[in-house]
Design an enzyme around this catalytic site. Structure first.
Site, PDB file in Angstrom:
ATOM      1  CG  HIS A 145       4.519  25.498  20.582  1.00 38.41           C
ATOM      2  ND1 HIS A 145       5.889  25.636  20.640  1.00 38.41           N
ATOM      3  CD2 HIS A 145       4.075  26.550  19.857  1.00 38.41           C
ATOM      4  CE1 HIS A 145       6.263  26.716  19.987  1.00 38.41           C
ATOM      5  NE2 HIS A 145       5.183  27.297  19.498  1.00 38.41           N
ATOM      6  CG  ASP A 197      10.913  25.642  19.918  1.00 35.71           C
ATOM      7  OD1 ASP A 197      12.126  25.755  20.167  1.00 35.71           O
ATOM      8  OD2 ASP A 197      10.031  25.615  20.795  1.00 35.71           O
ATOM      9  CB  SER A 239      -4.364  10.070  11.907  1.00 37.44           C
ATOM     10  OG  SER A 239      -5.747   9.846  11.797  1.00 37.44           O
ATOM     11  CG  ASN A 240      -4.040   7.836   5.163  1.00 31.23           C
ATOM     12  OD1 ASN A 240      -4.882   8.532   4.593  1.00 31.23           O
ATOM     13  ND2 ASN A 240      -3.044   7.249   4.505  1.00 31.23           N
ATOM     14  CB  SER A 273      -0.869  -0.017   1.258  1.00 31.61           C
ATOM     15  OG  SER A 273      -0.028   0.003   2.393  1.00 31.61           O
TER      16      SER A 273
END
Lengths: 328, 452, 327
Positions: free
Chosen positions: B425, B429, B372-373, B281
């Site tokens: 964060h 950065d 995540s697709n 795939s």
């Protein structure tokens, strides 16, 4: 169902086997007219005679060797060691000959012997007549080790043992001989290598052997009044050990207590604990695995000391309660 | 008769809290003997007997905060008696007013907010000094107050587990893993601060209550059909709690790139031909390149701890897979060390097993980064929620044909794919995140660069 | 049909053919042992072995007086000779020595544990006197089945000092078990001379303690051994009980492969080598040196073939490692 004593159940098993099969015989000290030190063979001499109920001189090595030789040449001998403590005099024949012949001879010998041992403490017989020695045999491949805890199991396991094609160390408990319980009248065998869940419960798994099964049941009755439910498993056969019921139980309760009369170090309890720690039940343990065992000492003569030297009902109650309540 | 005063140890010190009395009224002491242990926000000191004699008239009790130079006790010579007006209790008025206490204490560096009320001031100070997260300490003081002793014992336990491991029973660990709970957040009631199974379960329940999950009361009164209900429990609930927690506690930034996938699609064709009957795939390629980029940008493959950020050596990529009832994230371990064909095989296997509900513990453990697709649904772009303790998640959307300028500026039709990174964060950065995406783009658009 | 010429029996017992067979068997045993020693030195056999070179007379004299494979054999660790005399298959023995699957014990037993239960060979014994208690059981089994089999229980001078010796002979005697207790007295346990280990000098004297007959014979005299064993066999087979036969002999080699033999003199060994049972019987039979040499070569050839068979034989499969532990 009618009730028999543990001793009567054993006797019935031997009688039924001997009636059916001429290759079965019993050999040991004082088992003939005397009926055996604990009366287990009482009456068998009258029924079967000296050729099949063979009294021997005081020769434990000879008794064991006789069983080996007879077994390997087509008989089904049942040897009786009067006090399990004396079995050490038979060790060579049992562990070097009986246990290994089949393997050494390329799988071509069969040694279907049963060595019955009268073990356990509580009769004031002191250090050399009160031992629990199953651990001596657990470490020997080729042997099977069986410990019946009730009259029904005594008969079923003995009949199964006589016809198991391997050498079997069959350890009875002196205090159990006079206890009564339901015993089916027919010929039945209780399969070796199968652990029994003798009581169900959700709070703690107890694995107990021989006399400690009875004591655990009493402890469970007491704790039930406090709302604590014990699950009790009797392995029946220590080698080979049927672990699955124990694994499933520990997955359910998350806590395990092993109780045996034999001394803790090097004992059966350590074996079960390690097996469970290696099993998938490990991820379900919510407390350390605990063992209750005989104190690290020879069995003393003094009655009170003897009592406290092995796990009693109150010890099981206390330890179980502590485990369930998160003391460990 | 000699007065024992609350000593001033520091220049700016105004008061001290009495931690412990070593003596009681009537005790005989020698000069120099310790009478009491007192503490300020900075230091613990012993108050010594100024003279030999008999202790009398102790004025304050443990926990009292006393202004410096105030009399706290008296030393009597043999034969002397204490005047009635100096008996204990008479000088209560000299105790410092309560509000002065919090002002003298520094803010705890660790997130003790939830437990601030539950800690004694001394406990709070000690915890701050040691940089401990007190949220999981169970207090032994009155009303569950966490005392200094509790904090010190907890500190000892933590330090005993050299690598910061939390003592927990196997059952507790399993439940924590299944419920996606961090053990260190769970208040432990077992011996020696051991986390028990029940602790994990009650933590999960308690947090279920505090996470803003709206109750169903007050539903619109009129519905023409029958309301279907789906149980809010098990996996659904676990996922919900994790999402809520993540969203509430992690300051996430999102950066995105639209990647030209032409080179990648060509490579995919080649890979499929090479693999023959085995399925390869596009995911396998994506995982391969993401892993490569993570190796070059280790900040994205890290974990935030109490006092340090751990740059993890293994690149274990979790791939969110939709299954019945929710979402599961099987992990491809050491994805950076596997070639595309090997990845393809593993992905196929683990996806199939995920759908058949046959995943084992190892399959779900140890992810350091997640992909995540939602591309297969034609999504243009979306933001995924970070899965702590990871610091990043890559949301991949569908292939879209778009016109892009070629070298001469003429429009050509290429397949593009949006990839949006959510990053923590506190650790990552903007520039670091951007660098990661730049590498990612290079990997996809000019795969030969990965070899250079 | 009346035989024209009455064949003179060797020693009044054996025909010439039979005698040559006995010599062949003794030579086979000796060749087997010599070959085993050689192979061990070449590293082709591992572990250890207990050679019976010099004791062939006992093996052959005994087996010829009994009914091998009908009677039971309880052998010792120094039992290759007895096994071969009992009719053991050379190939399978050699294969067992080399630890191969085709061996009598599928390679799991080795020299000390070779057995062929189907032929009533209940095994060599790794434990000195370990087979004595077993003989009691086999005897009980024979009696229960009312069979005419007897048990040949072989042990050494050293074994007669084990407690099991006492228990076993006592039990065999009180129950009149059909056991011949054959003591191969070669005057040494491992390094301990019988002079030092035992107050009496003839083990046969111990028979009296158990109320059973006991005799001592020259173990290196095949005919004498035969006669003694014949008598013993008749006695036990008739149900009169056990019988103790002590055959005095000597092992030319050390106890096992690692024996430096510091406990005896070369002279003593030479003295006994002069009483070689094979040479002595060859003389009785009328076989000259040349003839003997020929027979030796034939024996060696058989051994050679057995080695070839065993060397080509496959090793046991590790997959089957747990076979045979439990029935």
């Amino acid at each position: 169902m009618r009730e028999l004593t543990y001793a009567e159940a054993l006797r019935e098993a031997m009688r039924m086997a001997m009636e059916k099969d001429p290759t079965v015989f019993v050999i040991g000290e004082d088992i003939g007219v005397y009926g055996g030190a604990f009366g287990v063979t009482a009456g068998l001499f009258d029924q079967f005679g000296a050729d099949r109920i063979i009294d021997t001189p005081i020769s434990e090595a000879g008794i064991a060797g006789a069983c080996v030789g007879a077994a390997v040449t087509g008989m089904h001998p049942i040897g009786e060691i009067q006090f399990s403590d004396f079995v050490v005099l038979s060790m060579e024949q049992l562990t070097l000959q009986a246990a290994k012949m089949r393997f050494m001879f390329g799988g071509k010998a069969t040694v279907p012997l049963v060595m019955r041992l009268a073990g356990g403490s509580g009769t004031g017989a002191a250090a050399q007549h009160s031992e629990s020695l199953e651990a001596l045999f657990m470490n020997t491949p080729g042997l099977k080790v069986v410990m019946p805890s009730s009259p029904q199991d005594a008969k079923g396991l003995l009949l199964a043992s006589i016809y198991d094609n391997n050498p079997i160390i069959f350890i009875e408990h002196k205090l159990l001989y006079k206890t009564k319980g339901p015993v089916p009248e027919e010929w039945y065998t209780t399969p070796l290598g199968k652990s029994h869940v003798v009581r169900e419960g959700k709070d703690l798994t107890i694995v107990a052997t021989s006399m400690e099964v009875t004591r655990s049941q009493q402890a469970a009755d007491e704790l039930a009044k406090e709302g604590i439910e014990l699950e009790i498993i009797d392995p029946c056969t220590l080698r080979p050990l049927d672990l699955d019921p124990i694994v499933n139980s520990v997955k359910k309760t998350g806590k395990l207590l092993i109780v045996h009369e034999a001394v803790k170090m090097g004992g059966f309890g350590g074996e079960v604990a390690a097996e469970i720690a290696e099993s998938e039940a490990f991820a379900y343990l919510d407390a350390p695995i605990r063992r209750l065992a005989g104190l690290d000492m020879p069995i003393p003569y003094n009655r009170n000391l003897e009592y406290h030297a092995v796990p009693q009902v109150e010890n099981i109650v206390e330890e179980a309660r502590k485990l369930v309540k998160g003391a460990y | 008769m000699k007065e024992v005063i609350m000593p001033k140890f520091g220049f700016t010190q105004e008061d001290s809290e009495i931690v412990e009395w070593a003596v009681k009224d009537g005790d005989k002491v020698e000069q120099g003997d310790v009478l009491a242990v007192v503490t300020t926000d900075k230091v613990t000191m012993e108050v010594e007997a100024p003279e030999s004699g008999i202790v009398a008239g102790i004025q304050y009790k443990v926990g009292d905060v006393v202004l410096v130079t105030k009399v706290i006790a008296y030393i009597l010579k043999p034969g002397e008696t204490l005047p009635a007006e100096l008996q204990a209790g008479a000088s209560k008025a000299a105790a410092a007013p309560a509000p002065a206490v919090p002002a003298a204490l520094p803010q705890a560096a660790a997130p003790v907010a939830a437990n601030a009320v539950k800690l004694t001031p001394v406990a709070s100070r000690v915890a701050a000094e040691k940089g401990l997260d007190t949220s999981s300490i169970v207090g032994s003081g009155p009303n569950g107050k966490i005392t200094r002793a509790d904090v010190e014992q907890f500190a000892q336990t933590v330090s005993n587990n050299g690598n910061g491991r939390i003592p927990a029973t196997p059952a507790a660990k399993r439940l924590a893993r299944e419920q996606s709970v961090e053990l260190k957040q769970v208040p432990a009631t077992g011996p020696n601060h051991r986390v028990q199974a029940a602790d994990v379960l009650s933590f999960v329940e308690k947090n279920a209550a505090t996470v803003a999950v709206p109750a169903v009361q007050g539903l619109a009164p009129v519905q023409s059909g029958t309301i279907r209900t789906i149980p809010f429990s098990g996996m659904r609930k676990t996922i919900a709690l994790n999402m809520a927690r993540s969203a509430q506690t992690i300051p996430a930034i999102q950066l995105e790139i639209d990647v030209d996938m032409e080179a990648m699609l060509a490579l995919h064709q080649k890979a499929k031909t090479r693999a023959g009957e085995k399925k390869v795939s596009l995911t396998a390629l994506i995982v391969n390149i993401v892993a490569w980029a993570l190796v070059r940008n280790p900040m994205l493959n890290s974990q935030l701890g109490e006092t340090e950020i751990s740059l993890l050596p293994d690149v274990n990529i979790g791939m969110a897979v939709a299954i019945e009832g929710g979402l599961i994230v099987p992990v491809i371990h050491n994805a950076d060390k596997k070639g595309i064909l090997e990845l393809a095989g593993e992905i196929n296997d683990v996806s199939a097993r995920a759908r058949q509900n046959k995943l084992k513990g190892n399959d779900l453990d140890g992810a350091t980064f997640t992909i995540s697709n939602l591309g297969m649904f034609g999504i243009d772009r979306f933001t995924a929620i970070i899965n702590p303790p990871q610091v990043g998640i890559l949301a991949i959307s569908g292939l879209k044909k778009q016109f892009v300028p070629d070298a001469s500026g003429a429009p050509v039709l290429h397949s593009l794919m949006n990839m949006r990174l959510s990053a923590d964060h506190r650790v990552v950065d903007g520039v670091v995140a951007a660098q990661f995406l730049a590498d990612l783009r290079r990997g996809f658009e000019s795969p030969e660069e990965m070899l250079l | 049909m009346v035989q024209e010429k009455t064949e003179k029996l060797i020693g009044g017992v054996f025909t010439k053919d039979k005698s040559l067979q006995l010599i062949d068997t003794m030579l086979l045993v000796r060749s087997f042992e010599e070959n085993a020693e050689e192979m061990y030195a070449l590293g082709k056999i591992h572990g250890t072995m207990h050679l019976s070179i010099g004791q062939e007379g006992v093996a052959v004299g005994t087996a010829s007086a009994l009914l091998p494979k009908h009677d039971y054999l309880l052998n010792t660790h120094r039992g290759h000779g007895h096994f071969l005399a009992w009719g053991g298959d050379l190939n399978r023995m050699m294969a067992e020595f080399m630890g191969r699957e085709a061996g009598y014990c599928r390679g799991r037993g080795g020299s000390m544990h070779i057995a062929d239960v189907e032929s009533n060979n209940l095994g060599a014994q790794g434990i000195v006197a370990g087979n004595l208690p077993i003989s009691v059981g086999v005897g009980l089994s024979i009696k229960a089945r009312k069979s005419d089999q007897i048990v040949l229980c072989i042990f050494g001078d050293g074994a007669s000092n084990e407690g099991a010796f006492h228990e076993s002979l006592n039990m065999a005697s009180i129950w009149n078990l059909p056991v011949i207790y054959l003591c191969e007295n070669n005057f040494y346990g491992m390094s301990m001379a019988i002079k030092k280990s035992t107050k009496i000098q003839h083990i046969s004297e111990r028979a009296a303690a158990y109320g059973m007959p006991g005799v001592t014979v020259d173990g290196n005299d095949v005919l004498a051994v035969y006669e003694a064993m014949k008598t013993a066999a008749e006695y036990t087979r008739s149900g009169k009980g056990p019988y103790l036969v002590e055959a005095e002999t000597y092992r030319w080699k050390g106890h096992s492969k690692s024996d430096k033999q510091a406990y005896r003199t070369r002279d003593e060994v030479k003295e006994w080598m002069a009483k070689d049972p094979i040479a002595r019987f060859a003389k009785v039979v009328g076989l000259n040196e040349e003839g003997l040499e020929q027979h030796k070569l034939m024996a060696r050839e058989k051994i050679k073939q057995a080695v070839e068979f065993a060397s080509a034989s496959p090793e046991p499969d590790v997959k089957d490692i747990l076979d045979g532990v439990y029935a």
